[in-house]
Design a protein around this motif. Structure first.
Motif, PDB file in Angstrom:
ATOM      1  N   SER A 163      50.262  39.932  52.220  1.00 38.39           N
ATOM      2  CA  SER A 163      48.801  39.977  52.138  1.00 38.39           C
ATOM      3  C   SER A 163      48.280  41.128  51.294  1.00 38.39           C
ATOM      4  CB  SER A 163      48.196  40.049  53.544  1.00 38.39           C
ATOM      5  OG  SER A 163      48.650  41.212  54.232  1.00 38.39           O
ATOM      6  N   THR A 164      48.888  42.315  51.390  1.00 39.16           N
ATOM      7  CA  THR A 164      48.375  43.457  50.630  1.00 39.16           C
ATOM      8  C   THR A 164      48.571  43.248  49.130  1.00 39.16           C
ATOM      9  OG1 THR A 164      50.512  44.583  50.943  1.00 39.16           O
ATOM     10  CG2 THR A 164      48.741  45.100  52.510  1.00 39.16           C
ATOM     11  N   VAL A 165      49.674  42.618  48.738  1.00 37.05           N
ATOM     12  CA  VAL A 165      49.920  42.357  47.316  1.00 37.05           C
ATOM     13  C   VAL A 165      49.006  41.242  46.822  1.00 37.05           C
ATOM     14  CG1 VAL A 165      51.650  41.754  45.586  1.00 37.05           C
ATOM     15  CG2 VAL A 165      52.310  43.098  47.585  1.00 37.05           C
ATOM     16  N   VAL A 166      48.812  40.210  47.651  1.00 34.81           N
ATOM     17  CA  VAL A 166      47.891  39.129  47.288  1.00 34.81           C
ATOM     18  C   VAL A 166      46.488  39.688  47.065  1.00 34.81           C
ATOM     19  CG1 VAL A 166      46.760  37.016  48.111  1.00 34.81           C
ATOM     20  CG2 VAL A 166      49.226  37.318  48.432  1.00 34.81           C
ATOM     21  N   ASP A 167      46.079  40.619  47.900  1.00 35.42           N
ATOM     22  CA  ASP A 167      44.754  41.241  47.749  1.00 35.42           C
ATOM     23  C   ASP A 167      44.641  41.991  46.424  1.00 35.42           C
ATOM     24  OD1 ASP A 167      43.919  40.265  50.181  1.00 35.42           O
ATOM     25  OD2 ASP A 167      44.261  42.124  51.283  1.00 35.42           O
ATOM     26  N   GLN A 168      45.720  42.641  46.003  1.00 41.67           N
ATOM     27  CA  GLN A 168      45.697  43.344  44.722  1.00 41.67           C
ATOM     28  C   GLN A 168      45.503  42.366  43.564  1.00 41.67           C
ATOM     29  OE1 GLN A 168      49.518  45.460  45.166  1.00 41.67           O
ATOM     30  NE2 GLN A 168      48.386  47.375  45.038  1.00 41.67           N
ATOM     31  N   PHE A 169      46.202  41.242  43.627  1.00 41.94           N
ATOM     32  CA  PHE A 169      46.038  40.230  42.586  1.00 41.94           C
ATOM     33  C   PHE A 169      44.628  39.654  42.616  1.00 41.94           C
ATOM     34  CE2 PHE A 169      50.667  40.180  42.333  1.00 41.94           C
ATOM     35  CZ  PHE A 169      50.886  39.916  40.998  1.00 41.94           C
ATOM     36  N   ARG A 170      44.080  39.461  43.804  1.00 39.36           N
ATOM     37  CA  ARG A 170      42.723  38.939  43.917  1.00 39.36           C
ATOM     38  C   ARG A 170      41.725  39.880  43.251  1.00 39.36           C
ATOM     39  NH1 ARG A 170      39.931  35.137  43.490  1.00 39.36           N
ATOM     40  NH2 ARG A 170      41.441  34.007  44.771  1.00 39.36           N
ATOM     41  N   SER A 171      41.843  41.167  43.498  1.00 43.89           N
ATOM     42  CA  SER A 171      40.926  42.136  42.899  1.00 43.89           C
ATOM     43  C   SER A 171      41.048  42.144  41.383  1.00 43.89           C
ATOM     44  CB  SER A 171      41.206  43.537  43.454  1.00 43.89           C
ATOM     45  OG  SER A 171      40.953  43.589  44.850  1.00 43.89           O
ATOM     46  N   ALA A 172      42.293  42.096  40.880  1.00 44.51           N
ATOM     47  CA  ALA A 172      42.500  42.092  39.437  1.00 44.51           C
ATOM     48  C   ALA A 172      41.954  40.814  38.811  1.00 44.51           C
ATOM     49  CB  ALA A 172      43.992  42.246  39.126  1.00 44.51           C
ATOM     50  N   TYR A 173      42.132  39.680  39.503  1.00 46.07           N
ATOM     51  CA  TYR A 173      41.621  38.411  38.972  1.00 46.07           C
ATOM     52  C   TYR A 173      40.092  38.440  38.903  1.00 46.07           C
ATOM     53  CZ  TYR A 173      41.265  33.410  38.054  1.00 46.07           C
ATOM     54  OH  TYR A 173      41.000  32.199  37.472  1.00 46.07           O
ATOM     55  N   ASP A 174      39.460  39.011  39.912  1.00 47.21           N
ATOM     56  CA  ASP A 174      38.002  39.096  39.903  1.00 47.21           C
ATOM     57  C   ASP A 174      37.507  39.947  38.729  1.00 47.21           C
ATOM     58  OD1 ASP A 174      37.793  37.482  42.120  1.00 47.21           O
ATOM     59  OD2 ASP A 174      37.603  39.131  43.551  1.00 47.21           O
ATOM     60  N   LEU A 175      38.258  41.003  38.401  1.00 46.26           N
ATOM     61  CA  LEU A 175      37.887  41.822  37.243  1.00 46.26           C
ATOM     62  C   LEU A 175      38.018  41.016  35.949  1.00 46.26           C
ATOM     63  CD1 LEU A 175      39.562  45.254  38.127  1.00 46.26           C
ATOM     64  CD2 LEU A 175      37.106  44.733  38.072  1.00 46.26           C
ATOM     65  N   ALA A 176      39.076  40.240  35.837  1.00 44.11           N
ATOM     66  CA  ALA A 176      39.259  39.404  34.642  1.00 44.11           C
ATOM     67  C   ALA A 176      38.141  38.375  34.532  1.00 44.11           C
ATOM     68  CB  ALA A 176      40.619  38.712  34.694  1.00 44.11           C
ATOM     69  N   ARG A 177      37.753  37.793  35.665  1.00 42.09           N
ATOM     70  CA  ARG A 177      36.682  36.800  35.652  1.00 42.09           C
ATOM     71  C   ARG A 177      35.358  37.436  35.222  1.00 42.09           C
ATOM     72  NH1 ARG A 177      37.050  32.671  40.114  1.00 42.09           N
ATOM     73  NH2 ARG A 177      37.390  34.491  41.430  1.00 42.09           N
ATOM     74  N   ALA A 178      35.118  38.663  35.680  1.00 44.57           N
ATOM     75  CA  ALA A 178      33.880  39.344  35.311  1.00 44.57           C
ATOM     76  C   ALA A 178      33.844  39.681  33.827  1.00 44.57           C
ATOM     77  CB  ALA A 178      33.724  40.614  36.151  1.00 44.57           C
ATOM     78  N   ALA A 179      35.019  39.959  33.238  1.00 49.16           N
ATOM     79  CA  ALA A 179      35.078  40.328  31.822  1.00 49.16           C
ATOM     80  C   ALA A 179      35.089  39.108  30.896  1.00 49.16           C
ATOM     81  CB  ALA A 179      36.328  41.170  31.562  1.00 49.16           C
ATOM     82  N   ALA A 180      35.358  37.941  31.452  1.00 51.30           N
ATOM     83  CA  ALA A 180      35.449  36.731  30.647  1.00 51.30           C
ATOM     84  C   ALA A 180      34.069  36.236  30.228  1.00 51.30           C
ATOM     85  CB  ALA A 180      36.180  35.638  31.423  1.00 51.30           C
ATOM     86  N   LEU A 181      34.044  35.401  29.195  1.00 50.08           N
ATOM     87  CA  LEU A 181      32.794  34.756  28.781  1.00 50.08           C
ATOM     88  C   LEU A 181      32.308  33.823  29.883  1.00 50.08           C
ATOM     89  CD1 LEU A 181      33.755  33.792  25.109  1.00 50.08           C
ATOM     90  CD2 LEU A 181      32.454  35.807  25.872  1.00 50.08           C
TER      91      LEU A 181
END
Length: 300
Positions: free
Chosen positions: A259-277
């Motif tokens: 769960s802790t590693v999945v949460d890290q990926f979730r946070s990073a994915y949200d950052l990528a989504r925010a930076a995307a067009l």
């Protein structure tokens, strides 16, 4: 069991499942997985253990045990060895496990492929290629030939057919929500020639336009270094289990459920989504790139 050394549970067993699957009667001869589930249940009950009690002995939840017994989850080799040690069943469950784990897809991807079929949502990031569920046949063939240049054509065609079969998941009445982020590089790397790329990007745009459960975004070059610079990532959410992550390189992949590693990926994915067009701007860029491949500069 005294003297037994168990593997680290964090490497192969999630900490918890929200819902305990109810025992159900299986026909053990339906398929190898059903046979495995019936045998595990038989050995557990012969030992006088509940699912929770067995889970305590092998460092996972009783509901995870229930997933195996109900044939809802592919059995794991490491856990099967521990079961055999605990029940004194030799290599019985390990051997059944090897039969139950046979798959048309690569062994490192098999667990993730199965989870995708159960997911309520799939979120993908891809740095250099269009995600597999949205690939055309010609594009998938070109990628496979590039990755396996010394493989026979029959083997390559088998891989391509398997990938096309997997895409049927999107036609299911219970199809998951599919949200993909592709780096702009995936639109620019010439895979299979200009005609293949034009077809692929047109298909990607059409899927995004016609399917309400698909959203595509492009992470532009101007966004700088992305959170996942050289990794393809798939996040999966479920109605009856915790989320999971699958990461993949050219010749291997890893399913992550801690769960802790999945949460890290979730946070990073949200950052990528925010930076995307935005989805609208992304669609315009995909269609523009598809059109570019039809011009004289790209024709080959």
């Amino acid at each position: 069991m005294a003297g037994t050394s168990f593997p680290n549970p964090a490497t192969w067993c999630p900490a918890t499942f929200r819902h305990m699957p109810q025992p159900k009667e299986l026909d053990p001869y339906t398929n190898p997985r059903a046979f495995y589930g019936c045998e595990l249940r038989r050995l557990r009950e012969a030992a006088g253990l509940s699912q929770e009690q067995l889970g305590e002995r092998v460092f996972c939840s009783g509901s995870y045990i229930g997933q195996f017994e109900s044939a809802n989850r592919r059995p794991q080799i490491d856990m099967s060895r521990v079961f055999d040690q605990l029940f004194g069943s030799g290599e019985h469950l390990e051997r059944l496990c090897r039969l139950a784990r046979k798959s048309k897809v690569a062994s490192y991807f098999a667990d993730a492929a199965e989870l995708q079929e159960r997911a309520k949502s799939i979120e993908e990031y891809s740095s250099l290629v269009v995600p597999g569920l949205l690939q055309t046949e010609a594009y998938a063939r070109a990628l496979t030939q590039a990755a396996q240049p010394f493989t026979t054509s029959s083997v390559i065609e088998g891989h391509v057919r398997t990938r096309m079969d997997r895409a049927q998941l999107l036609d299911s009445p219970t199809a998951p929500i599919l949200w993909v982020i592709v780096h702009e590089a995936a639109l620019r790397v010439l895979v299979g020639g200009s005609a293949v790329m034009a077809e692929q990007l047109t298909h990607l745009a059409e899927q995004n336009r016609s399917r309400t459960r698909i959203v595509a975004q492009v992470l532009p070059f101007s966004a700088g270094a992305p959170p996942f610079l050289d990794t393809s990532v798939t996040l999966m959410r479920f109605t009856d289990a915790p989320p999971a992550v699958y990461t993949e390189g050219a010749y291997g992949g890893q399913l992550i459920e801690e769960s802790t590693v999945v949460d890290q990926f979730r946070s990073a994915y949200d950052l990528a989504r925010a930076a995307a067009l935005s989805p609208e701007a992304s669609l315009a860029l995909i269609e523009s790139a598809a059109k570019d491949y039809t011009t004289d500069d790209y024709r080959s």
